[in-house]
Scaffold this motif. Sequence first.
Motif, PDB file in Angstrom:
ATOM      1  N   ARG A   1      -3.012  -4.732  -0.957  1.00 33.01           N
ATOM      2  CA  ARG A   1      -3.750  -3.454  -0.949  1.00 33.01           C
ATOM      3  C   ARG A   1      -4.975  -3.539  -0.037  1.00 33.01           C
ATOM      4  O   ARG A   1      -5.280  -2.590   0.708  1.00 33.01           O
TER       5      ARG A   1
ATOM      6  N   LYS B   1      -6.082  -2.411   7.599  1.00 29.03           N
ATOM      7  CA  LYS B   1      -5.250  -1.891   8.696  1.00 29.03           C
ATOM      8  C   LYS B   1      -5.533  -0.411   8.931  1.00 29.03           C
ATOM      9  O   LYS B   1      -5.544   0.047  10.070  1.00 29.03           O
ATOM     10  N   GLY B   2      -5.775   0.324   7.852  1.00 30.89           N
ATOM     11  CA  GLY B   2      -6.109   1.743   7.983  1.00 30.89           C
ATOM     12  C   GLY B   2      -7.403   1.952   8.747  1.00 30.89           C
ATOM     13  O   GLY B   2      -7.501   2.865   9.579  1.00 30.89           O
TER      14      GLY B   2
ATOM     15  N   ASP C   1      -5.354  -5.649   2.522  1.00 34.20           N
ATOM     16  CA  ASP C   1      -4.826  -5.704   3.898  1.00 34.20           C
ATOM     17  C   ASP C   1      -4.495  -4.305   4.417  1.00 34.20           C
ATOM     18  O   ASP C   1      -4.807  -3.972   5.561  1.00 34.20           O
ATOM     19  N   GLN C   2      -3.873  -3.476   3.575  1.00 30.76           N
ATOM     20  CA  GLN C   2      -3.521  -2.105   3.977  1.00 30.76           C
ATOM     21  C   GLN C   2      -4.777  -1.292   4.277  1.00 30.76           C
ATOM     22  O   GLN C   2      -4.799  -0.524   5.251  1.00 30.76           O
ATOM     23  N   ARG C   3      -5.793  -1.427   3.444  1.00 31.44           N
ATOM     24  CA  ARG C   3      -7.043  -0.699   3.696  1.00 31.44           C
ATOM     25  C   ARG C   3      -7.673  -1.144   5.012  1.00 31.44           C
ATOM     26  O   ARG C   3      -8.180  -0.325   5.774  1.00 31.44           O
TER      27      ARG C   3
END
Length: 188
Positions: A173, A179-180, A175-177
């Motif tokens: 989660r 990347k965003g 990592d996704q933030r």
Amino acid sequence: MGLTEWAYKLSEEMLSEPLPRRWGHSLGVAERARSLSPILSADAELLEAAAVLHDVGYSPAIATTGFHPLDGARFLRKRGADERVTRLVAHHSCALLEAEERGLQEDLAAEFELERPALVDALIFCDMTTTPDGTQTTATARLNEIVERYGPDTIVGRFIQRAAPEIHAAVGRVDQRLKGVSASAQPM
């Protein structure tokens, strides 16, 4: 004195001499926390303070239960630490699961509320992607190192194996933030 300055000073006082490797790990976790500032905005300082203090409960001067998240949080509360920092320390890296293994789940849950999920995830990310010596690693390598160091059938070994799915999910989660944020910063 600001929150992070206070936290570094206290963590160094409690860990650097008796547990220099743990102190090095804490510094590495705090460095990881600083790297998350783009996704934390107003909570960046709070996370960095919790990161450098997350293992303060290992200090021989304050270890009473043998469960470092609880010992550390109780110590910080007595020292007048920010309550949100104290809650993050109490619950860092799926501590409720380890508390259950130790018969301390009710104590931990009753004394310390959970902090908001995004910050809990961020501290898991920082702790579980930092080696015992303070360098960056992957969550998989870190989890394997913990099981190897403690043994698979110990309290810590059993707990970390049970916690592994949530640790990987939290790291994912974060990592996704990240990347965003990186994607939105790209020029059009």
